[in-house]
Design an enzyme around this catalytic site. Sequence first.
Site, PDB file in Angstrom:
ATOM      1  N   ASP A  53      -6.505  27.907  -1.018  1.00  0.00           N
ATOM      2  CA  ASP A  53      -6.975  29.274  -1.279  1.00  0.00           C
ATOM      3  C   ASP A  53      -7.646  29.351  -2.646  1.00  0.00           C
ATOM      4  OD1 ASP A  53      -5.801  29.874   1.165  1.00  0.00           O
ATOM      5  OD2 ASP A  53      -3.888  30.442   0.246  1.00  0.00           O
ATOM      6  N   ASP A  95      -6.815  22.014  -3.473  1.00  0.00           N
ATOM      7  CA  ASP A  95      -6.065  23.242  -3.269  1.00  0.00           C
ATOM      8  C   ASP A  95      -6.818  24.013  -2.168  1.00  0.00           C
ATOM      9  OD1 ASP A  95      -4.489  25.578  -3.637  1.00  0.00           O
ATOM     10  OD2 ASP A  95      -6.024  26.362  -5.015  1.00  0.00           O
TER      11      ASP A  95
HETATM   12 MG   LIG Z   1      -5.679  28.424  -5.256  1.00  0.00          MG
END
Ligand SMILES: [Mg+2]
Length: 402
Positions: free
Chosen positions: A241, A239
């Site tokens: 962010d 992932d």
């Molecule tokens: Mg995230």
Amino acid sequence: MSQAPIRQAVVLVGGLGTRLGALTKETPKPLLPVGGRPFLHYLIEEVLRHGVQEILLLAGFRAEKLSEISALYPQVRLIVESSPLGTGGALRNAAEFLDERFFFLNGDSLFDVNLWDLASISSGATATLALRKVPDVSRYGPVALEGEVVTAFGESTGAVGEGVINGGVAVLSRDVLADFPQAEQVSIERDVYPRLASEGRMKGRAYDRPFIDIGVPDDFERSQAYIPALVRRGAVIFDRDGVINAEVNYAHRPDQIEWVPGALDAIKAVNDAGLYAFVATNQAGVAHGYYGEADVTALHDWMNAQFQARGAHIDAFAYSPYHPEGAVEAYRKLTECRKPGAGMLLKLMDAFGVDRERTIFVGDRETDMAAARAAGVEGVLFTDGDLGEALALAIARLSARG
Ligand SMILES: [Mg+2]
């Protein structure tokens, strides 16, 4: 010293495959089938996944058979010599197309190294070689290495027994052409590398990574199963962010990016281990009209440039611009592509032929874990701390082949 980033690779595909006899009578060696596909396709895809933007193929023998390659891979440009010039002569023949610095690869062998790691030590050297360990260097040209400096290349080292040799992957500076002898035919290994080494202008790093030379009959036979298995890699899907960069609301510009501690180390460890490194990120900011898809891809290009300069890279970024309540109609929908859906993960794994048994998805939210479950891969929750330390054991486990 800061240098322009490397964007080009040059691959030697002009040699005669004399050791393979009838197989290469009509076919350039790099086009011989390996597991049902031309060997060269594997090599090109390996270079491209590192983010190299242009590949020059230096061709000679039966070059017309290579002409379809650039239709398959638009980044490829074919440069044909009119008579056999040797490895160095072929390079000089392409002089006008060469970048200041470029990766330089043999077209009939595969050395599974992290190209950006090699580039990361290349500063100040005319040539930087990826070296491989062998039990007996006397069969090849040995290389004397002191730290990162190659002090002698070839027979002059006087080395016997276990040691390191040229693995056929290098970073070259275009300045190397000034060191070429006047002769029409030039062998870069015989006529150029020994001198660079004796003048202290060559670097090298030894890699304990898979190597195969399809020009050797036994290796060609072995490569049929070995290479398809090699490129069926495991993967670490990140992932973005909250995992690679600290979470801020709707980051879409470089000045909003602050790396999570250990993020670069983690990505580089994945690259060094011969696993794919991917990113899968929800970017609902596009659906909400805060920024456009071009901002997303420009940010990802910027991120990769930052990683490459430090010896690492992301093989591919997947993002979902959609949101069911988006303000922009074109992006207002519920889709499997948005996590917790599995769409992005499945697409990445399909595109690269990933081994799902050796794949994890690392995220900072429960929706990431749900996406991992839906994709049938292990989810690893990361919410705090050093990403490199958090993933070290998992990376070691994924890189081990069952
Ligand atoms: Mg995230």
